[in-house]
Design an enzyme around this catalytic site. Structure first.
Site, PDB file in Angstrom:
ATOM      1  CB  SER A   1      94.688  66.320  56.678  1.00  0.00           C
ATOM      2  OG  SER A   1      95.984  66.451  56.170  1.00  0.00           O
TER       3      SER A   1
ATOM      4  N   GLY B   1     104.257  69.820  57.255  1.00  0.00           N
ATOM      5  CA  GLY B   1     103.518  71.037  56.929  1.00  0.00           C
ATOM      6  C   GLY B   1     102.014  70.912  57.021  1.00  0.00           C
TER       7      GLY B   1
ATOM      8  CG  ASP C   1     106.192  74.712  56.453  1.00  0.00           C
ATOM      9  OD1 ASP C   1     107.329  74.704  55.975  1.00  0.00           O
ATOM     10  OD2 ASP C   1     105.912  74.190  57.550  1.00  0.00           O
TER      11      ASP C   1
HETATM   12  N1  LIG Z   1      94.232  67.209  59.963  1.00  0.00           N
HETATM   13  C1  LIG Z   1      94.176  68.288  60.731  1.00  0.00           C
HETATM   14  N2  LIG Z   1      92.986  68.736  61.187  1.00  0.00           N
HETATM   15  C2  LIG Z   1      92.930  69.841  61.948  1.00  0.00           C
HETATM   16  N3  LIG Z   1      93.995  70.569  62.352  1.00  0.00           N
HETATM   17  C3  LIG Z   1      95.201  70.166  61.955  1.00  0.00           C
HETATM   18  C4  LIG Z   1      95.348  69.013  61.125  1.00  0.00           C
HETATM   19  N4  LIG Z   1      96.657  68.867  60.847  1.00  0.00           N
HETATM   20  C5  LIG Z   1      97.307  69.880  61.490  1.00  0.00           C
HETATM   21  N5  LIG Z   1      96.441  70.650  62.162  1.00  0.00           N
HETATM   22  C6  LIG Z   1      96.789  71.852  62.939  1.00  0.00           C
HETATM   23  O1  LIG Z   1      98.180  72.079  62.793  1.00  0.00           O
HETATM   24  C7  LIG Z   1      98.874  71.916  64.045  1.00  0.00           C
HETATM   25  C8  LIG Z   1     100.185  71.168  63.808  1.00  0.00           C
HETATM   26  O2  LIG Z   1     101.062  72.070  63.274  1.00  0.00           O
HETATM   27  P1  LIG Z   1     102.653  71.920  63.414  1.00  0.00           P
HETATM   28  O3  LIG Z   1     103.236  73.029  62.660  1.00  0.00           O
HETATM   29  O4  LIG Z   1     103.048  71.733  64.838  1.00  0.00           O
HETATM   30  O5  LIG Z   1     102.958  70.631  62.632  1.00  0.00           O
HETATM   31  P2  LIG Z   1     103.185  70.428  61.109  1.00  0.00           P
HETATM   32  O6  LIG Z   1     102.585  71.575  60.366  1.00  0.00           O
HETATM   33  O7  LIG Z   1     102.678  69.088  60.793  1.00  0.00           O
HETATM   34  O8  LIG Z   1     104.767  70.400  61.007  1.00  0.00           O
HETATM   35  P3  LIG Z   1     105.844  71.424  60.390  1.00  0.00           P
HETATM   36  O9  LIG Z   1     105.358  72.827  60.669  1.00  0.00           O
HETATM   37  O10 LIG Z   1     107.113  71.134  61.133  1.00  0.00           O
HETATM   38  O11 LIG Z   1     105.948  71.095  58.970  1.00  0.00           O
HETATM   39  C9  LIG Z   1      97.898  71.125  64.894  1.00  0.00           C
HETATM   40  O12 LIG Z   1      98.121  71.406  66.252  1.00  0.00           O
HETATM   41  C10 LIG Z   1      96.553  71.626  64.400  1.00  0.00           C
HETATM   42  O13 LIG Z   1      96.291  72.901  64.969  1.00  0.00           O
HETATM   43  C1  LIG Z   2     111.146  74.892  61.369  1.00  0.00           C
HETATM   44  C2  LIG Z   2     110.661  75.654  60.146  1.00  0.00           C
HETATM   45  O1  LIG Z   2     111.784  76.256  59.541  1.00  0.00           O
HETATM   46  C3  LIG Z   2     110.050  74.741  59.108  1.00  0.00           C
HETATM   47  C4  LIG Z   2     108.832  73.989  59.526  1.00  0.00           C
HETATM   48  O2  LIG Z   2     108.376  73.214  58.445  1.00  0.00           O
HETATM   49  C5  LIG Z   2     109.680  76.705  60.609  1.00  0.00           C
HETATM   50  C6  LIG Z   2     109.356  77.740  59.545  1.00  0.00           C
HETATM   51  O3  LIG Z   2     110.087  77.885  58.576  1.00  0.00           O
HETATM   52  O4  LIG Z   2     108.349  78.426  59.740  1.00  0.00           O
END
Ligand SMILES: Nc1ncnc2c1ncn2[C@@H]1O[C@H](COP(=O)(O)OP(=O)(O)OP(=O)(O)O)[C@@H](O)[C@H]1O
Ligand SMILES: C[C@@](O)(CCO)CC(=O)[O-]
Length: 511
Positions: free
Chosen positions: A204, A213, A271
């Site tokens: 990624s 996301g 997301d």
């Molecule tokens: N490049 C990747 N390779 C493998 N797993 C990943 C990778 N990127 C994200 N993940 C998975 O997603 C989790 C992160 O998710 P999290 O929702 O906390 O963050 P985000 O999706 O970046 O942020 P948000 O939901 O606020 O947009 C990691 O702990 C892992 O399980």
């Molecule tokens: C914090 C939040 O509102 C957005 C995360 O990108 C969580 C969700 O909608 O699932």
């Protein structure tokens, strides 16, 4: 199941991507199908029929293929969206790429290879708890709407998840176990014991846990890959009617939501929805037992945004839980804050959709910018900001560069700044220098990109010698060897230097 769904599934054997499978398999992997021509032996009808029947017995191996899905920014409404309010989200040009390699028939294993988080694990397909998942009281189908995880099924995969990454530090193991669990839950729900052995390799360009996301992109890639392997998706192909394309995308989104539920506990689904569909959406889920209301914003304006990563990782699940607890403790007050966020989101949409909205006009941008500032203030009051996010605001506000809010779950992660038109290059350079000195990372990204895409087979023309033979095959080795984000983009990127790259296909949902 509706007639549409029956046709959607059966129909794909006649046209679209699925017919390509056979053709491509025959021409690229060659060996799987053998000579399908039938004109060379001239032994009459009987032998021809027998030959065809013989051929039918061998189910051809799928070619190696790839899927990709974009990250997102939330322009307004994060957190409130978990509590039934509206949010606006737009896809960005940073993406995840999943390579799917089918193993030879004798190999009965499934492997996850996630080098970005240093995770690799293999399970024996025949040792997975298929009977629990296929029990009539539990069985789910690819077209089902699943809105909650089944505790019995979650329990059934625990023994498999427990063994993951033994010997690694607890924090890392937890992330790995989460990845394993979400994958197995979806694999066992959608697949069956006759599923071919395969390897899923993910890379990624999206920073992990930064509010962009990243987890949703993996959910979308996995869902699309499994549904393609099950041959339950038609397309994407150029002649596909938009409503058929939308049905396919809806299916991918439904299962991506299941994957997200496993990672986050209580996601709203915004997301995975914007990542599947691409461009931008107004999203609201008032009733968790029903599909959300999704309004595509095909003409979402190209807002001049600066995206800054605090480089402070957070957990979305933890931030969402924080807000839930605060709401439990102060239901009326937090309810009013969430209502105010909802008002911000609907007002922002009204402004953006005005005929005279102009991304070059200070007045237009100020309107949206002020709403973003208010949104941030409300998020601060919900307790999901972070000193590093406040510092970005301080630096931007001090120079009068624009309007800033956190984006995503907060607690670290990223901020977005809507840039005031006409800000001098000098001021921007100064800000960027300062951010760099303080350990922030700035991202250049475009808003409103394509959603989930498919590269079938994983072969791309990249301006090199192999183009004459149809392109360069993306295999496990060169995919893993690609250096950093640039290497990944150069090797498999959806967008080349001259726009969309030939080979990648997207469901044409826009109309
Ligand atoms: N490049 C990747 N390779 C493998 N797993 C990943 C990778 N990127 C994200 N993940 C998975 O997603 C989790 C992160 O998710 P999290 O929702 O906390 O963050 P985000 O999706 O970046 O942020 P948000 O939901 O606020 O947009 C990691 O702990 C892992 O399980
Ligand atoms: C914090 C939040 O509102 C957005 C995360 O990108 C969580 C969700 O909608 O699932």
């Amino acid at each position: 199941m509706t007639q549409r769904e029956v046709n959607g599934v059966n129909g794909l054997h006649q046209d679209g991507l699925e017919s390509n499978h056979i053709h491509i398999n025959g021409s690229i992997n060659g060996s799987a199908n053998g000579n399908t021509n039938g004109t060379t032996n001239g032994n009459g009808v009987k032998s021809e029929v027998r030959k065809r029947m013989d051929r039918k017995k061998s189910s051809p191996m799928m070619p190696t293929f790839m899927v990709s899905a974009p990250g997102k920014v939330i322009v307004c409404g994060e957190h409130a969206v978990v509590h039934g309010k509206a949010a606006i989200a737009a896809s960005i040009s940073l993406r995840s790429y999943l390579l799917v390699t089918t193993l030879s028939k004798s190999k009965r294993t499934v492997t996850l290879t996630f080098p970005d988080i240093d995770f690799n694990h293999t399970w024996n397909i025949d040792e997975l708890p298929w009977s629990t998942f296929s029990h009539p009281s539990k069985k789910k189908y690819y077209y089902d709407l699943v809105t909650e995880l089944d505790p019995d099924l979650v329990a059934a995969i625990q023994p498999l998840v427990r063994d993951v990454s033994l010997g690694k530090p607890a924090e890392i193991r937890k992330v790995h176990q989460n990845s394993a669990g979400s994958f197995l839950y979806m694999f066992l729900n959608l697949g069956s014991q006759s599923f071919p052995g395969c390897q899923y390799t993910l890379r990624s360009t999206i920073p992990i846990g930064a509010g962009l996301g990243s987890s949703a992109t993996i959910a979308v890639c996995m869902s699309a890959a499994l549904l393609l392997q099950l041959r339950t998706l038609s397309g994407p192909h150029p002649d596909q009617p938009p409503e058929e394309a939308r049905l396919q995308v809806e299916r991918i989104n439904r299962w991506a939501f299941v994957y997200e539920m496993f990672i986050h506990g209580n996601p709203s689904g915004v997301d995975n929805t914007v990542s599947t569909q691409g461009k931008a959406v107004m999203f609201q889920r008032k009733d968790y037992s029903k599909p959300p209301s999704v309004r595509p914003l095909w003409d979402f304006p190209e807002l001049p945004l600066l995206l800054v990563d605090t480089r402070t990782a957070k957990s979305t699940a933890a931030e969402v839980e924080k807000v839930r607890k605060l709401k439990e403790a102060h239901p009326k007050l937090v309810g009013s804050i969430l209502d105010a966020v909802d008002k911000v989101t609907t007002s922002a949409l009204e402004l953006i959709e005005r005929d005279d909205f102009n991304t070059k006009s200070e007045e237009s941008l100020r309107g949206v910018g002020e709403l973003m500032n208010i949104n941030h203030g409300l998020l601060v009051s919900l307790g999901v900001s972070h000193p590093r996010l406040e510092r970005v605001r301080e630096l931007v506000d001090h120079e009068g560069i624009g309007w800033t809010k956190l984006t995503g779950a907060g607690g670290g992660g990223c901020s977005i700044t809507l840039l005031r038109p006409g800000v001098s290059r000098q001021k921007l350079d100064k800000l960027e220098r300062q951010l760099e000195e303080e350990g922030y990372q700035k991202f250049e990204t475009t808003l409103g990109c394509d959603g989930v895409g498919v590269l079938w087979p994983a072969v791309l023309r990249n301006g090199m010698d192999q183009d004459e033979e149809g392109g360069m095959e993306i295999d496990l080795e060169n995919f893993l060897r690609a250096e950093g984000n640039e290497g990944v983009e150069r090797l498999v990127g959806v967008h080349g230097d001259n726009g969309a790259r030939e080979g990648w296909k997207f469901w044409g949902v826009e109309s």
